[in-house]
Design an enzyme around this catalytic site. Structure first.
Site, short mmCIF file in Angstrom:
data_model
loop_
_atom_site.label_atom_id
_atom_site.label_comp_id
_atom_site.label_asym_id
_atom_site.label_seq_id
_atom_site.Cartn_x
_atom_site.Cartn_y
_atom_site.Cartn_z
N ASP A 134 58.74 -59.65 9.41
CA ASP A 134 58.58 -58.88 10.64
C ASP A 134 58.85 -57.40 10.46
O ASP A 134 58.45 -56.59 11.27
CB ASP A 134 59.51 -59.43 11.75
CG ASP A 134 60.97 -59.22 11.42
OD1 ASP A 134 61.39 -59.60 10.30
OD2 ASP A 134 61.71 -58.68 12.26
N ASP A 193 65.41 -63.46 9.12
CA ASP A 193 65.78 -62.90 10.41
C ASP A 193 64.55 -62.56 11.25
O ASP A 193 63.71 -61.76 10.84
CB ASP A 193 66.64 -61.65 10.20
CG ASP A 193 67.84 -61.94 9.32
OD1 ASP A 193 68.36 -63.06 9.37
OD2 ASP A 193 68.25 -61.04 8.56
N ASP A 233 60.66 -64.48 5.19
CA ASP A 233 61.84 -63.78 5.68
C ASP A 233 62.63 -64.70 6.61
O ASP A 233 62.07 -65.60 7.22
CB ASP A 233 61.40 -62.53 6.45
CG ASP A 233 62.56 -61.74 7.03
OD1 ASP A 233 63.57 -61.56 6.31
OD2 ASP A 233 62.46 -61.32 8.19
#
Length: 182
Positions: free
Chosen positions: A132, A9, A7
């Protein structure tokens, strides 16, 4: 060879600091990522802001200016020598183009050709997801594959492997390579 799905961000780049800086500036507040107990940021902002917190994600220039998290670039470079890496991210409005430019700037050894925009990361073929977002971690684990969380307060209620930083993630992947992780 392991295929790693990574990922962007708050995993590769520091979205929360810039996002919250913009909110704090406009609403005279002091929100930080450490304040978030859950994924819904609107629960932590001033009432007059509410879901408008997400409008900051639509501002041109937000994503292109994000800084890489410590050691992310170096670890990704090393991992890319031994593994296939796909950057998996979701996006709103301007961020598509900005995220492509960001990857070309900071991760030319991976390149925008390995950037996949999706809200369904569990549908992308790969062995390990490093993310996250609680919903992504859960869905990926439910697909029978391994998810690893960049540890944040807002995802601690999710029962997956977790790391504090990129160097820990690299060590975790090395253990997988040696068959020490289940």
């Amino acid at each position: 060879m392991i295929t790693l799905l990574i990922d962007m961000d708050s995993v590769i780049c520091d979205l929360m600091s810039e996002w919250h800086r913009r909110y704090n500036e406009k609403y005279d507040d002091n929100l930080s990522v450490e304040d978030l107990d859950c994924w819904q940021s609107e629960k932590y902002v001033k009432t007059e802001c509410g879901t408008k917190i997400y409008d900051f994600l639509d501002e041109p220039g937000l994503f292109i200016r994000l800084e890489p998290l410590p050691n992310a670039i170096d670890v990704l470079r090393r991992l890319s020598e031994r593994h296939d890496i796909l950057i998996v991210t979701s996006s709103r409005t301007y961020a598509y183009t900005e995220k492509e430019k960001w990857v070309e700037k900071y991760l030319p050894f991976i390149g925008a050709r390995n950037l996949i925009f999706t809200h369904r990361k569990d549908m992308v073929r790969g062995d390990i997801l490093f993310d996250d977002a609680p919903h992504n971690l859960i869905a990926f684990e439910e697909s029978g594959r391994k998810a690893v969380a960049m540890d944040y307060r807002y995802n601690r209620n999710i029962d997956v492997e977790r790391v504090q930083n990129w160097l820990e993630f690299e060590q975790w992947v090395e253990k997988c390579e040696m068959g020490e992780q289940s």
